[in-house]
Enzyme design. Structure first.
Site, PDB file in Angstrom:
ATOM      1  CG  HIS A  37      -2.256  -0.791   1.241  1.00 21.65           C
ATOM      2  ND1 HIS A  37      -2.580  -1.713   0.283  1.00 21.65           N
ATOM      3  CD2 HIS A  37      -1.927  -2.084   1.795  1.00 21.65           C
ATOM      4  CE1 HIS A  37      -3.478  -2.521   0.879  1.00 21.65           C
ATOM      5  NE2 HIS A  37      -2.870  -2.845   2.170  1.00 21.65           N
TER       6      HIS A  37
HETATM    7  C1  BDR Z   1      -2.642   1.705   5.322  1.00 18.21           C
HETATM    8  O1  BDR Z   1      -2.712   1.115   6.494  1.00 18.21           O
HETATM    9  C2  BDR Z   1      -1.878  -0.010   7.179  1.00 18.21           C
HETATM   10  O2  BDR Z   1      -2.183  -1.167   8.009  1.00 18.21           O
HETATM   11  C3  BDR Z   1      -0.802   0.389   6.068  1.00 18.21           C
HETATM   12  O3  BDR Z   1       1.190   0.468   7.046  1.00 18.21           O
HETATM   13  C4  BDR Z   1      -1.229   0.913   4.713  1.00 18.21           C
HETATM   14  O4  BDR Z   1      -0.695   3.015   5.479  1.00 18.21           O
HETATM   15  C5  BDR Z   1      -3.342   0.153   4.913  1.00 18.21           C
HETATM   16  O5  BDR Z   1      -4.914   0.036   5.012  1.00 18.21           O
END
Ligand code: BDR
Ligand code: CA
Length: 319
Positions: free
Chosen positions: A237
């Site tokens: 992500h």
């Molecule tokens: C986002 O949520 C966190 O768990 C990850 O680091 C990312 O920023 C993904 O939904």
């Protein structure tokens, strides 16, 4: 020309990879500072993780601690995905760096005021620090070149059916940021789920240098949750928010009017995108929707190889 950036993060497996990706490209990105925000784990833990990652690659970049939790209510962490430390997996040595005394918001303010050119903010955790900054110092908006953030999802969520983690944790903050008028590029689940790394690619990382191996170990842990949730591959992500700054041509995007739902029983924390052809408001967000996955993974591999070489050349030194 290098672009000055500030990374606001909650490491976090994918946050760590985003930081490494940026660190590998000083010719394009100058990381002015890293600020932390309670999210994937408590503020203390994730700040410690940020410092450990920087120490591992010898990058002495100032780290400032920000908000412990959201503007309203209490912090929901991402422990299920990121583990007890917030970055479970590899055994990282303690950091040789410490956080600075100044808090995140004041530090960002200082950086914005002292920079010759406007700075791009890269928030990859809940938007609490950025919203606090905008609320306290609205006059600084003109010194922000733009925001490349990870969060949200026009089509669906991950914490709930409609809300993605970073927005879900602090919807009020997200609303302030999305209504701020600052140009925003949003790497939401629409694109980040497509930016996935597969198990055989993780295995390849573990045959390479020290930074690649460490990232391979991070991803091994991270993939446990992904498998439990039935995900196709392991979504990188947060690195998308950096990759878009490095190679925007890898992405397909669309300008949309996006508002944040702060109320709904089923939709609190949703990034509500207006997909109609005729909309009431002008679009406010550049929403990334697709990515050339193979080229994106190459970008990650290459970045880690650059850092491998740097660390091998000067194991104790600063890079
Ligand atoms: C986002 O949520 C966190 O768990 C990850 O680091 C990312 O920023 C993904 O939904
Ligand atoms: Ca994050």
């Amino acid at each position: 020309m290098t672009k000055p950036i500030i990374i606001d993060c909650d490491p976090g497996h994918d946050d760590a990879i985003a930081i490494l990706l940026a660190l590998a490209h000083p010719e394009q990105l100058e990381i002015k500072g890293i600020t932390t925000v309670g999210g994937n784990q408590t503020l203390e833990k994730i700040t410690n993780n940020a410092l450990k990652i920087l120490s591992f690659v010898g990058a002495d970049i100032p780290v400032a601690k920000g908000a412990k939790g959201p503007l309203l209510g209490t912090l929901v962490t991402g422990e299920e995905a990121h583990g007890e430390s917030g970055m479970d997996g590899p055994e990282l040595p303690p950091s040789r760096f410490r956080a600075i005394e100044v808090g995140a918001v004041e530090f960002i303010r200082h950086l914005l005021l002292s920079s010759e050119e406007p700075i791009t903010l890269v928030p990859i955790g809940p938007l609490t620090n950025i919203a606090t900054l905008i609320r306290a110092y609205p006059e600084l908006k003109s010194r922000i070149a733009g925001i490349s953030m990870m969060g949200g999802g026009i089509a669906y969520g991950n914490v709930t059916r409609t809300a993605e983690f970073n927005i879900y944790v602090d919807p009020e903050a997200a609303q302030i940021v999305f209504e701020s008028g600052i140009p925003i590029t949003m790497s939401g689940l629409d694109v980040t789920d497509k930016a996935a790394i597969f198990d055989e690619e993780i295995a390849t990382l573990k045959t390479r240098g020290p930074v690649s191996v460490m990232v391979g170990e991070l991803l091994d842990f991270y993939s446990i949750y992904g498998k439990k949730m039935g995900y196709h591959g392991n979504a990188l992500h947060d690195p998308c928010a950096i990759a878009w700054l490095l190679q925007p041509e890898l992405f397909h995007s669309k300008m949309l009017d996006v508002t944040i739902e702060t109320q709904g029983t089923y939709t609190r924390g949703m990034t509500v995108g207006d997909l109609r052809t005729k909309t009431e408001r002008e679009p406010n967000v550049n929403v990334l929707l697709d990515v050339n996955r193979d080229a994106f993974i190459r970008l990650i591999y290459d970045a880690l190889a650059i850092l491998d070489a740097r660390v091998q050349q000067s194991p104790q030194g600063d890079s």
